[in-house]
Design a protein around this motif. Structure first.
Motif, PDB file in Angstrom:
ATOM      1  N   TRP A 385       0.819  -1.215   0.000  1.00  0.00           N
ATOM      2  CA  TRP A 385       0.000   0.000   0.000  1.00  0.00           C
ATOM      3  C   TRP A 385       0.856   1.270   0.000  1.00  0.00           C
ATOM      4  O   TRP A 385       0.470   2.282  -0.603  1.00  0.00           O
ATOM      5  N   ASN A 386       2.009   1.199   0.639  1.00  0.00           N
ATOM      6  CA  ASN A 386       2.934   2.340   0.583  1.00  0.00           C
ATOM      7  C   ASN A 386       3.384   2.606  -0.852  1.00  0.00           C
ATOM      8  O   ASN A 386       3.540   3.764  -1.265  1.00  0.00           O
ATOM      9  N   LEU A 387       3.556   1.529  -1.601  1.00  0.00           N
ATOM     10  CA  LEU A 387       3.932   1.676  -3.008  1.00  0.00           C
ATOM     11  C   LEU A 387       2.795   2.319  -3.803  1.00  0.00           C
ATOM     12  O   LEU A 387       3.028   3.190  -4.656  1.00  0.00           O
ATOM     13  N   VAL A 388       1.556   1.896  -3.513  1.00  0.00           N
ATOM     14  CA  VAL A 388       0.388   2.492  -4.185  1.00  0.00           C
ATOM     15  C   VAL A 388       0.341   3.997  -3.916  1.00  0.00           C
ATOM     16  O   VAL A 388       0.163   4.812  -4.839  1.00  0.00           O
ATOM     17  N   HIS A 389       0.515   4.377  -2.657  1.00  0.00           N
ATOM     18  CA  HIS A 389       0.456   5.800  -2.292  1.00  0.00           C
ATOM     19  C   HIS A 389       1.598   6.588  -2.939  1.00  0.00           C
ATOM     20  O   HIS A 389       1.399   7.728  -3.396  1.00  0.00           O
ATOM     21  N   GLU A 390       2.776   5.962  -2.998  1.00  0.00           N
ATOM     22  CA  GLU A 390       3.932   6.632  -3.607  1.00  0.00           C
ATOM     23  C   GLU A 390       3.682   6.895  -5.089  1.00  0.00           C
ATOM     24  O   GLU A 390       3.986   7.968  -5.609  1.00  0.00           O
ATOM     25  N   TYR A 391       3.099   5.902  -5.749  1.00  0.00           N
ATOM     26  CA  TYR A 391       2.806   6.046  -7.185  1.00  0.00           C
ATOM     27  C   TYR A 391       1.731   7.116  -7.401  1.00  0.00           C
ATOM     28  O   TYR A 391       1.850   7.959  -8.295  1.00  0.00           O
ATOM     29  N   ASN A 392       0.677   7.063  -6.602  1.00  0.00           N
ATOM     30  CA  ASN A 392      -0.410   8.040  -6.764  1.00  0.00           C
ATOM     31  C   ASN A 392       0.053   9.463  -6.468  1.00  0.00           C
ATOM     32  O   ASN A 392      -0.449  10.431  -7.053  1.00  0.00           O
ATOM     33  N   LYS A 393       1.007   9.600  -5.575  1.00  0.00           N
ATOM     34  CA  LYS A 393       1.518  10.917  -5.194  1.00  0.00           C
ATOM     35  C   LYS A 393       2.340  11.540  -6.319  1.00  0.00           C
ATOM     36  O   LYS A 393       2.260  12.751  -6.570  1.00  0.00           O
ATOM     37  N   ASN A 394       3.108  10.705  -7.004  1.00  0.00           N
ATOM     38  CA  ASN A 394       3.958  11.212  -8.088  1.00  0.00           C
ATOM     39  C   ASN A 394       4.202  10.103  -9.106  1.00  0.00           C
ATOM     40  O   ASN A 394       5.243   9.451  -9.113  1.00  0.00           O
ATOM     41  N   SER A 395       3.210   9.871  -9.965  1.00  0.00           N
ATOM     42  CA  SER A 395       3.295   8.766 -10.923  1.00  0.00           C
ATOM     43  C   SER A 395       4.398   8.955 -11.950  1.00  0.00           C
ATOM     44  O   SER A 395       4.876   7.988 -12.550  1.00  0.00           O
ATOM     45  N   LYS A 396       4.828  10.219 -12.152  1.00  0.00           N
ATOM     46  CA  LYS A 396       5.861  10.478 -13.164  1.00  0.00           C
ATOM     47  C   LYS A 396       7.216   9.887 -12.780  1.00  0.00           C
ATOM     48  O   LYS A 396       8.108   9.767 -13.618  1.00  0.00           O
ATOM     49  N   LYS A 397       7.370   9.527 -11.505  1.00  0.00           N
ATOM     50  CA  LYS A 397       8.631   8.930 -11.049  1.00  0.00           C
ATOM     51  C   LYS A 397       8.769   7.469 -11.483  1.00  0.00           C
ATOM     52  O   LYS A 397       9.840   6.887 -11.368  1.00  0.00           O
ATOM     53  N   PHE A 398       7.647   6.872 -11.956  1.00  0.00           N
ATOM     54  CA  PHE A 398       7.647   5.425 -12.173  1.00  0.00           C
ATOM     55  C   PHE A 398       7.132   5.049 -13.563  1.00  0.00           C
ATOM     56  O   PHE A 398       6.246   5.703 -14.104  1.00  0.00           O
ATOM     57  N   ASN A 399       7.673   3.970 -14.074  1.00  0.00           N
ATOM     58  CA  ASN A 399       7.142   3.335 -15.276  1.00  0.00           C
ATOM     59  C   ASN A 399       6.080   2.328 -14.826  1.00  0.00           C
ATOM     60  O   ASN A 399       6.364   1.470 -13.991  1.00  0.00           O
ATOM     61  N   PRO A 400       4.836   2.418 -15.332  1.00  0.00           N
ATOM     62  CA  PRO A 400       3.778   1.485 -14.916  1.00  0.00           C
ATOM     63  C   PRO A 400       4.188   0.019 -15.063  1.00  0.00           C
ATOM     64  O   PRO A 400       3.788  -0.819 -14.264  1.00  0.00           O
ATOM     65  N   LYS A 401       4.992  -0.261 -16.094  1.00  0.00           N
ATOM     66  CA  LYS A 401       5.443  -1.635 -16.317  1.00  0.00           C
ATOM     67  C   LYS A 401       6.269  -2.135 -15.136  1.00  0.00           C
ATOM     68  O   LYS A 401       6.140  -3.291 -14.709  1.00  0.00           O
ATOM     69  N   ASP A 402       7.108  -1.268 -14.571  1.00  0.00           N
ATOM     70  CA  ASP A 402       7.947  -1.655 -13.427  1.00  0.00           C
ATOM     71  C   ASP A 402       7.101  -1.878 -12.176  1.00  0.00           C
ATOM     72  O   ASP A 402       7.367  -2.788 -11.380  1.00  0.00           O
ATOM     73  N   ILE A 403       6.082  -1.036 -11.987  1.00  0.00           N
ATOM     74  CA  ILE A 403       5.213  -1.191 -10.820  1.00  0.00           C
ATOM     75  C   ILE A 403       4.427  -2.499 -10.928  1.00  0.00           C
ATOM     76  O   ILE A 403       4.285  -3.249  -9.948  1.00  0.00           O
ATOM     77  N   LEU A 404       3.915  -2.777 -12.125  1.00  0.00           N
ATOM     78  CA  LEU A 404       3.189  -4.033 -12.332  1.00  0.00           C
ATOM     79  C   LEU A 404       4.082  -5.233 -12.054  1.00  0.00           C
ATOM     80  O   LEU A 404       3.665  -6.210 -11.415  1.00  0.00           O
TER      81      LEU A 404
END
Length: 475
Positions: A385-404
């Motif tokens: 859930w911390n990862l979910v919040h981190e992504y939602n806070k600043n999605s530009k920091k992450f590639n969706p493929k890497d999160i998946l």
């Protein structure tokens, strides 16, 4: 990273090291197939599934063996009462074989719905009679067992460490025994337990019976696990798992008869899952306060929501089940479903970003720390859930493929079925129903809106109401 698990044998957390490098022999007690397994049973099977998945996640090859009790489990869980399967067969007016076959099939359908991996080797008690007889003969030869006119008993005082596992004095176990168990005049000691029932007296009409050196009859409940585990994993093996309700008498008796027969430790690690209680009371079929998985599905809950609820509590802590707690778990699982659907939608739109490696690595390391610390799934869920919040806070920091990819990695242990989540093209029927629901909501007809929500859910879609309007996410 080293895996540590709580060994009930020593009552402490220990680094796990298998007998053979890279290989784990794992035995788990299976169901007695006289009725549907209830969700308290499935809490134990989910914990055992997480254990197996964590071992595999740590790089071990796991040989997982499980029994199916289709004979010999009496209604008292000890030596009193009648065979549970024969009792149910009379009640349903079916043969004992049909009862066992039907509920065994239902059990496997349920564990499949809960994403519980099937054991590599599944052995029915009725398919291991020869091995059970073999062990009983050894015990008689070593004078750990004796024959009476009605049964063959294990003589408890002969085994000096009988109370080691339960850590209850033998005199307390005798006091806690049922009167009909203690009062058998031919028993040498009140705590002695049955290895083989003869087809005489109260069991003269028992349908399931086999020839033996002591006459036709059937095995007691405990001996099957000793036979199936030793035959397929050897003795000793690495891990034996089950529920705390089996500490005594079942696991205590397993240890006694196995170690008396072969003069070796049965298993190096013992893991016991705590009770699932219902509305702060113990759940049980005998108490009539239990749910089966089908009950939850009739109430429109997903099997994955129950699995999520189980993961939200540590396996060594009691879990209080209420419909409200299950609804909260379903809401949380829905949140993950929506998040993953959005990630997949971003991928479909060719969103490409470069992830901050150190940030992602921190989440993976923290997840591993959690699950390798005695299967701490609540902490593992918190990391996710911390990862979910981190992504939602600043999605530009992450590639969706890497999160998946990271979510799929977590799911190797959690088993929530993330790979099965959409997105898929909306069906015309789902879109039409969503519009009807919006009209009902605007008209204040919330009862109709809820009814339409359920219709949409049956089509495989979940409605998420937001300030910008209602959206559909594939289940």
């Amino acid at each position: 990273m080293n895996l540590k698990i709580y060994n009930f044998l020593t009552r402490r957390k220990e680094p796990f090291k298998p007998i053979k490098k890279g290989l784990v022999g794992f035995y788990a007690c299976g169901p007695t197939v006289y009725n549907y397994a209830h969700i308290g049973n499935f809490r134990t099977y989910i914990f055992e599934d997480v254990l197996r998945r964590t071992l595999e996640y740590a790089g071990y090859k796991v040989k997982h063996v499980m029994n199916i009790t289709d004979v010999g489990h009496l209604t008292s869980d000890a030596d009193a009462g009648e065979d549970k399967i024969e009792k149910e067969a009379r009640k349903e007016k079916k043969s004992v074989w049909n009862i066992a076959k039907f509920y065994e099939k239902a059990f496997f359908a349920d564990i499949d719905a809960l994403h519980i991996k099937q054991a590599e080797l599944i052995v029915r008690a009725t398919d291991s009679i020869k091995t059970q007889i073999k062990i009983i003969k050894i015990l008689i030869k070593k004078k750990y067992a004796y024959e009476t006119s009605t049964a063959v008993y294990f003589h408890v005082p002969k085994f000096k460490n009988y109370s080691r596992y339960s850590r209850q004095p033998l005199k307390n176990l005798i006091i806690g025994a049922r009167a009909e168990v203690v009062s058998d005049n031919e028993k040498k000691h009140p705590a002695d337990f049955v290895l083989w029932f003869k087809a005489v007296g109260r069991f003269q009409n028992h349908v399931m019976r086999w020839p033996s050196p002591w006459g036709d009859g059937f095995p007691g409940w405990h001996i099957e696990c000793s036979a199936i585990s030793s035959e397929n994993l050897g003795q000793p093996f690495d891990i034996h798992a089950g529920g705390v309700d089996h500490i005594f008498p079942h696991h205590t008796n397993e240890i006694a008869q196995s170690e008396a027969a072969y003069g070796k430790k049965l298993a190096h690690f013992w893991l016991e899952g705590e009770h699932l209680i219902i509305d702060s009371k113990r759940m049980g079929k005998s108490l009539g306060n239990f749910y089966i998985l089908r009950d939850l599905e009739k109430k429109e809950f997903w099997p994955e929501s129950f699995r999520y609820l189980v993961l939200s509590a540590h396996y060594r802590s009691q879990l209080n089940f209420t419909l409200e707690s299950l609804q909260s778990a379903e809401n949380a699982f829905l949140g993950l479903t929506i998040f993953i659907s959005r990630l997949k939608a971003d991928l479909a739109q060719s969103v490409k970003r470069i992830s901050v490696f150190r940030t992602l690595n921190r989440f993976q390391v923290n997840f591993q720390k959690a699950v390798f610390d005695d299967l701490n799934t609540p902490k593992a869920l918190a990391v996710m859930w911390n990862l979910v919040h981190e992504y939602n806070k600043n999605s530009k920091k992450f590639n969706p493929k890497d999160i998946l990819a990271l979510f799929y990695d977590f799911d190797k242990v959690l088993g929530l079925g993330f790979a099965n989540i959409g997105p898929e093209a909306l069906s015309t029927e789902a879109q039409k129903l969503l519009k009807e629901r919006e009209k009902a909501r605007k008209a204040g007809d919330f009862k109709k809106a809820d009814e339409i929500r359920l219709q949409i859910k049956h089509l495989g879609w979940q409605v998420s109401d937001t300030t910008g309007g209602s959206q559909l996410f594939h289940l």
